[in-house]
Design a protein around this motif. Sequence first.
Motif, mmCIF file in Angstrom:
data_model
loop_
_atom_site.group_PDB
_atom_site.id
_atom_site.type_symbol
_atom_site.label_atom_id
_atom_site.label_comp_id
_atom_site.label_asym_id
_atom_site.label_seq_id
_atom_site.Cartn_x
_atom_site.Cartn_y
_atom_site.Cartn_z
ATOM 1 N N ILE A 100 39.989 42.764 29.427
ATOM 2 C CA ILE A 100 40.699 42.140 30.552
ATOM 3 C C ILE A 100 39.735 41.254 31.327
ATOM 4 N N MET A 101 40.123 39.989 31.500
ATOM 5 C CA MET A 101 39.394 39.072 32.373
ATOM 6 C C MET A 101 40.128 39.057 33.710
ATOM 7 N N ILE A 102 39.372 39.176 34.797
ATOM 8 C CA ILE A 102 40.000 39.242 36.119
ATOM 9 C C ILE A 102 39.389 38.212 37.058
ATOM 10 N N ASN A 103 40.261 37.437 37.673
ATOM 11 C CA ASN A 103 39.886 36.534 38.766
ATOM 12 C C ASN A 103 40.493 37.169 40.026
ATOM 13 N N PRO A 104 39.711 37.979 40.756
ATOM 14 C CA PRO A 104 40.280 38.800 41.825
ATOM 15 C C PRO A 104 40.861 38.030 43.012
ATOM 16 N N VAL A 105 41.948 38.554 43.543
ATOM 17 C CA VAL A 105 42.464 38.079 44.828
ATOM 18 C C VAL A 105 41.512 38.536 45.927
ATOM 19 N N ASP A 128 34.997 33.742 38.329
ATOM 20 C CA ASP A 128 34.938 32.983 39.577
ATOM 21 C C ASP A 128 34.697 33.855 40.806
ATOM 22 N N ARG A 129 35.382 34.992 40.894
ATOM 23 C CA ARG A 129 35.171 35.933 41.988
ATOM 24 C C ARG A 129 34.794 37.291 41.393
ATOM 25 N N SER A 130 33.918 37.999 42.077
ATOM 26 C CA SER A 130 33.401 39.261 41.542
ATOM 27 C C SER A 130 34.199 40.465 42.051
ATOM 28 N N SER A 131 33.870 41.635 41.501
ATOM 29 C CA SER A 131 34.452 42.906 41.950
ATOM 30 C C SER A 131 33.363 43.723 42.629
ATOM 31 N N GLU A 132 33.743 44.401 43.704
ATOM 32 C CA GLU A 132 32.778 45.221 44.438
ATOM 33 C C GLU A 132 32.677 46.647 43.886
ATOM 34 N N GLY A 133 33.401 46.943 42.829
ATOM 35 C CA GLY A 133 33.347 48.274 42.241
ATOM 36 C C GLY A 133 33.752 48.258 40.789
ATOM 37 N N GLY A 134 33.510 49.364 40.101
ATOM 38 C CA GLY A 134 33.824 49.446 38.687
ATOM 39 C C GLY A 134 32.740 48.805 37.841
ATOM 40 N N GLU A 135 32.826 49.038 36.530
ATOM 41 C CA GLU A 135 31.846 48.474 35.603
ATOM 42 C C GLU A 135 32.389 47.192 34.985
ATOM 43 N N VAL A 136 31.564 46.151 35.071
ATOM 44 C CA VAL A 136 31.956 44.833 34.559
ATOM 45 C C VAL A 136 30.948 44.394 33.501
ATOM 46 N N VAL A 137 31.439 43.921 32.368
ATOM 47 C CA VAL A 137 30.581 43.466 31.276
ATOM 48 C C VAL A 137 29.763 42.259 31.698
ATOM 49 N N SER A 175 35.023 37.233 47.059
ATOM 50 C CA SER A 175 33.589 36.964 46.958
ATOM 51 C C SER A 175 33.286 35.485 47.129
ATOM 52 N N ALA A 176 34.198 34.611 46.689
ATOM 53 C CA ALA A 176 33.972 33.172 46.832
ATOM 54 C C ALA A 176 33.879 32.786 48.306
ATOM 55 N N ALA A 177 34.792 33.315 49.112
ATOM 56 C CA ALA A 177 34.776 33.011 50.544
ATOM 57 C C ALA A 177 33.515 33.571 51.198
#
Length: 308
Positions: A100-105, A128-137, A175-177
């Motif tokens: 799953i590729m995610i571009n977070p809100v 484009d935007r990151s996640s503050e939790g969970g494991e990301v490749v 994260s972009a903002a």
Amino acid sequence: MKKFSILVLAVFMSIVLAACSMESGGGSSSESDSSSKDDEVVIGFSVSTLNNPFFVSLSDAAEEKAKSEEAKITVVDAQDDASKQASDIEDLIQQKVDLIMINPVDSSAIASAVESANSAGIPVITVDRSSEGGEVVSHIASDNKAGGEMAGEYLLSQVDKGAKIAVLEGVAGSSAAIDRGEGFEKAVEGQVDIVASLTANFDRSEGLTVMENILQANPDVKAVFAQNDEMALGALEAIQAEGKDIVVVGFDATDDAVAKVDAGEMAATVAQQPGLIGETAVKTAVAYLNGDEPQDFIPVDLELVTKK
């Protein structure tokens, strides 16, 4: 009688051998079809919104790259709603996609969805935007802090020291903002007076309304930094309606914004490459599923666009 028994046995053996041959041939074909289907890479892509030209370009490029990689991609639009995005990702998990590729809100809110994918054994790449939790490749994006600094340094070259300026912020928590804001503030700290810094949610119509309010409260604003071009274009509309000459710097280098820069109506925009971000994300996803280990962060170059 003995000859007859031998003949019957020969016929029986011929039938058995023919049946085995047919079963073996049929089984190979079935296994080949199944193997071909199992080998197809299936990627789910949750996009924050497709009501923004930047993310449309990113999504389109990802779909084109998936075709060239002979992968299947399912794109779902979260419509800038963190709850809908979480539900969309749960659907992708139930579909048992390979990645799953995610571009977070919202970079914070998306963490639980990333963790759900982790629990299901489905790898995640943020875009484009990151996640503050969970494991990301891997995380594929522009260096938004560097872009914010770039915008700030250019704005300083266009106004006097101590000038009053405004900032239009993107979606709170993204994260972009956050990164663009931090980069910009680092560049202009102590050099200008930020009289207003308000969210307009990366949206053009909100950018117009928020800028109208800023101008009413601060009619002597000399410049505005909008954390994306949609807000910059909305702000420009408000500024022009008031007949004012205010420096506007945006971010993303969308076609509409670049046209305004070339026309001398906007001062500058920081150019991301959404198409390259989308392509890189899919390329990274397929490579990972084929056994490669990507970098934790894969940056995509930025540049400042000013009037030619």
